[in-house]
Design an enzyme around this catalytic site. Structure first.
Site, PDB file in Angstrom:
ATOM      1  N   ARG A   1       8.507 -11.393 -10.266  1.00 53.36           N
ATOM      2  CA  ARG A   1       9.150 -10.758 -11.430  1.00 53.36           C
ATOM      3  C   ARG A   1      10.627 -10.470 -11.138  1.00 53.36           C
ATOM      4  NH1 ARG A   1       5.440  -5.578 -12.287  1.00 53.36           N
ATOM      5  NH2 ARG A   1       5.350  -5.748 -10.020  1.00 53.36           N
TER       6      ARG A   1
ATOM      7  N   THR B   1       1.274  -4.608  -9.343  1.00 52.02           N
ATOM      8  CA  THR B   1       1.236  -5.994  -8.875  1.00 52.02           C
ATOM      9  C   THR B   1      -0.109  -6.651  -9.192  1.00 52.02           C
ATOM     10  OG1 THR B   1       0.447  -5.268  -6.717  1.00 52.02           O
ATOM     11  CG2 THR B   1       2.829  -5.489  -6.972  1.00 52.02           C
TER      12      THR B   1
ATOM     13  N   ASP C   1      11.419  -3.229  -1.395  1.00 49.24           N
ATOM     14  CA  ASP C   1      12.310  -4.392  -1.408  1.00 49.24           C
ATOM     15  C   ASP C   1      13.698  -4.093  -0.847  1.00 49.24           C
ATOM     16  OD1 ASP C   1      10.273  -5.832  -2.682  1.00 49.24           O
ATOM     17  OD2 ASP C   1      10.861  -4.988  -4.606  1.00 49.24           O
TER      18      ASP C   1
ATOM     19  N   LYS D   1      13.037  -4.330   4.435  1.00 50.21           N
ATOM     20  CA  LYS D   1      12.373  -3.796   5.639  1.00 50.21           C
ATOM     21  C   LYS D   1      11.865  -4.912   6.550  1.00 50.21           C
ATOM     22  CE  LYS D   1       9.507  -1.426   3.101  1.00 50.21           C
ATOM     23  NZ  LYS D   1      10.130  -1.620   1.788  1.00 50.21           N
TER      24      LYS D   1
ATOM     25  N   ARG E   1     -14.820   8.432  -2.120  1.00 45.38           N
ATOM     26  CA  ARG E   1     -15.760   8.357  -1.001  1.00 45.38           C
ATOM     27  C   ARG E   1     -16.866   7.333  -1.196  1.00 45.38           C
ATOM     28  NH1 ARG E   1     -15.922  14.773  -1.215  1.00 45.38           N
ATOM     29  NH2 ARG E   1     -15.983  14.105  -3.368  1.00 45.38           N
TER      30      ARG E   1
ATOM     31  N   GLY F   1       5.710  -7.366  -0.023  1.00 41.87           N
ATOM     32  CA  GLY F   1       6.149  -8.731   0.218  1.00 41.87           C
ATOM     33  C   GLY F   1       7.348  -8.677   1.146  1.00 41.87           C
ATOM     34  N   HIS F   2       7.139  -8.978   2.403  1.00 42.20           N
ATOM     35  CA  HIS F   2       8.218  -8.893   3.384  1.00 42.20           C
ATOM     36  C   HIS F   2       8.687 -10.302   3.738  1.00 42.20           C
ATOM     37  CE1 HIS F   2       6.751  -4.604   4.615  1.00 42.20           C
ATOM     38  NE2 HIS F   2       7.273  -4.660   3.417  1.00 42.20           N
TER      39      HIS F   2
ATOM     40  N   GLY G   1      23.078 -10.566   5.679  1.00 42.65           N
ATOM     41  CA  GLY G   1      22.643 -11.931   5.366  1.00 42.65           C
ATOM     42  C   GLY G   1      21.165 -12.006   5.678  1.00 42.65           C
TER      43      GLY G   1
ATOM     44  N   THR H   1       5.288 -10.916  -6.781  1.00 45.43           N
ATOM     45  CA  THR H   1       4.903 -11.337  -8.131  1.00 45.43           C
ATOM     46  C   THR H   1       5.933 -12.259  -8.779  1.00 45.43           C
ATOM     47  OG1 THR H   1       5.966  -9.368  -9.037  1.00 45.43           O
ATOM     48  CG2 THR H   1       3.615  -9.208  -8.563  1.00 45.43           C
TER      49      THR H   1
ATOM     50  N   GLN I   1       6.672  -0.649   0.561  1.00 46.17           N
ATOM     51  CA  GLN I   1       7.193   0.052  -0.621  1.00 46.17           C
ATOM     52  C   GLN I   1       8.309   1.027  -0.191  1.00 46.17           C
ATOM     53  OE1 GLN I   1       3.375   0.057  -0.476  1.00 46.17           O
ATOM     54  NE2 GLN I   1       3.710  -1.983  -1.248  1.00 46.17           N
TER      55      GLN I   1
HETATM   56  P1  IMP Z   1       0.833  -1.295  -7.241  1.00 47.52           P
HETATM   57  O1  IMP Z   1       1.284  -0.903  -5.885  1.00 47.52           O
HETATM   58  O2  IMP Z   1       0.463  -2.747  -7.348  1.00 47.52           O
HETATM   59  O3  IMP Z   1      -0.247  -0.396  -7.782  1.00 47.52           O
HETATM   60  O4  IMP Z   1       2.078  -1.128  -8.257  1.00 47.52           O
HETATM   61  C1  IMP Z   1       2.640   0.143  -8.583  1.00 47.52           C
HETATM   62  C2  IMP Z   1       4.157   0.073  -8.675  1.00 47.52           C
HETATM   63  O5  IMP Z   1       4.694  -0.161  -7.385  1.00 47.52           O
HETATM   64  C3  IMP Z   1       4.687  -1.076  -9.543  1.00 47.52           C
HETATM   65  O6  IMP Z   1       5.883  -0.645 -10.150  1.00 47.52           O
HETATM   66  C4  IMP Z   1       4.994  -2.171  -8.539  1.00 47.52           C
HETATM   67  O7  IMP Z   1       5.973  -3.065  -9.000  1.00 47.52           O
HETATM   68  C5  IMP Z   1       5.513  -1.332  -7.386  1.00 47.52           C
HETATM   69  N1  IMP Z   1       5.376  -1.965  -6.067  1.00 47.52           N
HETATM   70  C6  IMP Z   1       4.244  -2.062  -5.321  1.00 47.52           C
HETATM   71  N2  IMP Z   1       4.497  -2.668  -4.156  1.00 47.52           N
HETATM   72  C7  IMP Z   1       5.798  -2.954  -4.151  1.00 47.52           C
HETATM   73  C8  IMP Z   1       6.661  -3.558  -3.174  1.00 47.52           C
HETATM   74  O8  IMP Z   1       6.272  -3.933  -2.078  1.00 47.52           O
HETATM   75  N3  IMP Z   1       7.970  -3.670  -3.527  1.00 47.52           N
HETATM   76  C9  IMP Z   1       8.428  -3.224  -4.722  1.00 47.52           C
HETATM   77  N4  IMP Z   1       7.672  -2.644  -5.640  1.00 47.52           N
HETATM   78  C10 IMP Z   1       6.368  -2.498  -5.364  1.00 47.52           C
HETATM   79 MG    MG Z   2       9.186  -6.628  -1.054  1.00 45.38          MG
END
Ligand code: IMP
Ligand code: MG
Length: 424
Positions: free
Chosen positions: A300, A134, A19, A22, A148, A46-47, A415, A298, A221
């Site tokens: 959140r 997520t 977040d 990117k 595998r 989530g971009h 911005g 999500t 990520q």
């Molecule tokens: P997972 O990738 O869904 O297995 O989540 C594992 C951890 O990575 C959790 O804390 C998620 O909130 C975090 N996470 C996964 N993808 C993102 C992302 O794109 N941005 C921010 N946090 C992420």
């Molecule tokens: Mg994101």
């Protein structure tokens, strides 16, 4: 613009917990590049992109698709076909063409199945160890890959392969087993629709490079969520550092010439896990509102902290960053005073690196932080084209980052709209 880069392989990665912004950086760089490729993660990403009146959150398809140039999903990505098809439809609805001439998908990328999503959610809700995932099935799909037994995109276009793999995969999950024939049928129908998109991503990239085309590798990520180097076990299930661009796109590491590590001017994290620069509730609420800090996937609310230099240094080393991209400086500049964490200390007063702090944390110890305080001197402009135009306080922040990391700041965004960024 060519002189901005060392070569033809430009990697954009996150320097924090994801977040960092990117997506908008990739969007700005994509017009300087010929091909964009995703190389890890899945629709946990989530971009967010804002172009004029339109906005879209892309979870799976590279942000470069908006430029209409070749956009690829590499072998290192895990793909939920349903999400992919939905995203393609959304893009078509926004007049962003998403046909096989634009989008290509690796035959060896692994497929997220309903059983993986079920397992992910079940563990989050019922196991003793909550990660705050997520719940998109990312972890269980990567598990099947290293075990595998994973189903790959190429399997979706061969009935026997598809049947065999699905049987093997769901044998251990009684709930999913009852739906086996339905699942095979559904998977094969995804295969039908997606077969024109399947390609050998590594080979395509090699060909593009031989024609002197520039490749943009779009990370998801961030380094602190990397399964090897992040705040384990509170991490995602893929490697998010720049080296993964090579493995997850199927191209040798010598082609990665420019590693641009993106960081927000403060820190955020969604989900559980250590966060040494985390702020109290009052300041968190303030920055969350100013920066609209809610998960793009999500929804959140994100946890918020000051920019954390020991963590950033660690991330820069792991990524081999050649340039830093600073985002959301406008949000930080809204505060009369802001801080940056410059040092960590253990209980006995000794100073700690990020790696050492992680070890202390794992042993149940406390980490205290030392901050440098900045007082804003003037308002930030809504239109700037160089570092010189930033308020002095923001320039001081940039100097501190460059001095600590010994890496130049290449780009600053201030911005969410296209154009609210400059190169330096
Ligand atoms: P997972 O990738 O869904 O297995 O989540 C594992 C951890 O990575 C959790 O804390 C998620 O909130 C975090 N996470 C996964 N993808 C993102 C992302 O794109 N941005 C921010 N946090 C992420
Ligand atoms: Mg994101």
């Amino acid at each position: 613009m060519a002189s901005l880069f060392n070569g033809l392989g430009v990697v954009v990665v996150g320097g924090q917990w994801g977040d960092e912004g990117k997506g908008r950086i990739v969007d700005a760089l994509a017009k300087e590049c010929d091909v964009t490729v995703r190389f890890q993660g899945g629709n946990n990403a989530g971009h967010s992109l804002y172009f004029g009146e339109k906005s879209v959150v892309l979870h799976l398809i590279p942000c470069g698709v908006v430029t209409g140039r070749r956009s690829l999903i590499g072998n290192g990505v895990v793909i939920d076909p349903e999400v992919l098809l939905h995203e393609m439809q959304t893009l078509n609805g926004l007049d962003v063409p998403c046909h096989p001439g634009v989008l290509g998908i690796s035959r060896t990328a692994h497929v997220i199945l309903p059983v993986h999503k079920m397992l992910d959610a079940e563990r989050e809700e019922n196991s003793g160890q909550k990660i705050g995932t997520t719940k998109r099935g990312i972890g269980p799909t990567y598990e099947a890959k290293v075990r595998r037994v994973g189903l790959r995109m190429g399997d979706l276009v061969n009935k026997k392969r598809c049947e065999d793999k699905i049987s093997q995969l769901i044998d251990e999950s009684p709930a999913a087993k009852s739906n086996k024939s339905e699942l095979v049928e559904k998977s094969l129908s995804f295969g039908d629709t997606l077969s024109p998109f399947l390609t050998d991503v590594g080979e395509e990239l090699e060909k593009s490079l031989s024609m002197k085309k520039r490749i943009l590798f779009e990370g998801a990520q961030g380094a602190l969520l990397d399964v090897d180097h992040g705040t384990y076990p509170y991490v995602t299930s893929s490697n998010c550092v720049a080296a993964q661009a090579s493995i997850g796109a199927g191209i040798g590491p010598k082609h990665l010439t420019d590693i641009w590590m993106v960081t927000k001017a403060y820190s955020t994290r969604v989900g559980e896990g250590p966060f040494f620069s985390e702020l109290d509730t009052v300041m968190t609420e303030k920055l969350r509102t100013l920066g609209n800090e809610y998960g793009a996937t999500t929804g959140r609310p994100r946890r918020i902290g000051w920019l954390d230099l020991p963590a950033l240094k660690y991330a820069a080393r792991l990524n081999g960053a050649t340039g830093i991209v600073l985002t959301k400086i406008d949000v930080l500049a809204e505060l009369a005073n802001f801080s940056v964490v410059t040092h960590y200390h253990a209980d006995d007063g000794s100073s700690l690196t990020f790696g050492e702090a992680m070890e202390v944390w794992a042993n149940g110890g406390q980490i205290s932080t030392k901050e440098k305080i900045f007082a804003m001197d003037e308002a930030i402009s809504r239109s700037m084209s160089s570092l010189k135009e930033l308020p002095r306080t923001c320039r001081n922040l940039c100097d501190l980052i460059e001095n600590e990391l010994q890496i130049p700041i290449k780009m600053v965004s201030y911005g969410r709209q296209r154009g609210q960024e400059f190169f330096s």
